[in-house]
Motif scaffolding. Structure first.
Motif, mmCIF file in Angstrom:
data_model
loop_
_atom_site.group_PDB
_atom_site.id
_atom_site.type_symbol
_atom_site.label_atom_id
_atom_site.label_comp_id
_atom_site.label_asym_id
_atom_site.label_seq_id
_atom_site.Cartn_x
_atom_site.Cartn_y
_atom_site.Cartn_z
ATOM 1 N N ILE A 193 0.862 -1.190 0.000
ATOM 2 C CA ILE A 193 0.000 0.000 0.000
ATOM 3 C C ILE A 193 0.892 1.231 0.000
ATOM 4 O O ILE A 193 1.947 1.240 0.641
ATOM 5 C CB ILE A 193 -0.960 0.016 1.219
ATOM 6 C CG1 ILE A 193 -1.941 1.173 1.112
ATOM 7 C CG2 ILE A 193 -0.191 0.063 2.519
ATOM 8 C CD1 ILE A 193 -3.094 1.084 2.097
ATOM 9 N N GLN B 5 -3.206 2.822 10.014
ATOM 10 C CA GLN B 5 -2.605 1.525 10.323
ATOM 11 C C GLN B 5 -3.655 0.532 10.809
ATOM 12 O O GLN B 5 -3.614 -0.650 10.453
ATOM 13 C CB GLN B 5 -1.493 1.686 11.360
ATOM 14 C CG GLN B 5 -0.254 2.339 10.792
ATOM 15 C CD GLN B 5 0.815 2.584 11.842
ATOM 16 O OE1 GLN B 5 0.544 2.622 13.040
ATOM 17 N NE2 GLN B 5 2.043 2.758 11.387
ATOM 18 N N VAL C 172 -8.542 -0.242 1.797
ATOM 19 C CA VAL C 172 -8.373 0.504 3.039
ATOM 20 C C VAL C 172 -9.172 1.807 2.988
ATOM 21 O O VAL C 172 -9.799 2.197 3.984
ATOM 22 C CB VAL C 172 -6.883 0.763 3.349
ATOM 23 C CG1 VAL C 172 -6.719 1.698 4.520
ATOM 24 C CG2 VAL C 172 -6.160 -0.551 3.602
ATOM 25 N N ILE D 161 -5.527 -0.672 7.798
ATOM 26 C CA ILE D 161 -4.669 -1.566 7.016
ATOM 27 C C ILE D 161 -4.643 -2.946 7.664
ATOM 28 O O ILE D 161 -4.787 -3.973 6.987
ATOM 29 C CB ILE D 161 -3.240 -0.992 6.880
ATOM 30 C CG1 ILE D 161 -3.259 0.256 5.995
ATOM 31 C CG2 ILE D 161 -2.275 -2.036 6.330
ATOM 32 C CD1 ILE D 161 -1.979 1.072 6.035
#
Length: 167
Positions: A28, A125, A161, A128
């Motif tokens: 990503i 995060q 995401v 993700i």
């Protein structure tokens, strides 16, 4: 004994290859994700306001410094040595305060930026990790330019995401 060592090494290599083969890797572009997050625009606007405030204060201090400097230079021939020395010390002190203000402002801006970006980074995060777990992905690499990823042919999680984050 030699055969046993060879057998153990072969088993370790075989198990290692199976674990590697079962691991899914995706990538990503974290920078692209963060720059598209709505929270980032808010943080950038806050940083811009703070920066403008510091710039205004700095320009005011610099203008005052220049005004005094011009005045003192114009009067230096008639002011006398004692007064000129006092004024020179005053200008040095003022220059030091301006320099300290600049350093403190840069430090505070850096800290404020970290404070604003930390929750955004944590949210990214978290999303993700959630998407990676849902897709059974073991490793996610940052594909931001300059981050060290040379080949990014695996699954790109950016769209998933973004969907997880609601944009």
């Amino acid at each position: 004994m030699k055969q046993l060592k060879s057998l153990v090494i072969a088993v370790i290599l075989l198990v290692g290859m199976q674990v590697t083969a079962q691991s899914k890797v995706a990538h990503i572009d974290l920078q692209a994700l963060m720059t598209t997050m709505p929270e980032m625009k808010t943080a950038q606007d806050q940083m811009k306001k703070i920066q403008e405030s510091y710039d205004k204060d700095f320009k005011g201090m610099a203008a005052e410094y220049q005004t005094k400097l011009q005045k003192y230079e114009a009067e230096s021939t008639t002011a006398g040595d004692v007064l000129n020395e006092t004024r020179s010390k005053e200008m040095q002190d003022m220059g030091g305060r301006i320099q300290k203000f600049q350093q403190d402002a840069q430090k505070e801006l850096g800290q404020k930026e970290m404070d604003l970006l930390k929750p955004i980074m944590e949210k990214a995060q978290s999303a993700i990790k959630k998407v990676a777990k849902a897709k059974g992905i073991t490793y996610v690499l940052d594909a931001t330019v300059g981050s060290g990823v040379i080949v990014a042919d695996g699954e790109d999680l950016l769209v998933a995401v973004k969907k997880e984050l609601g944009f």
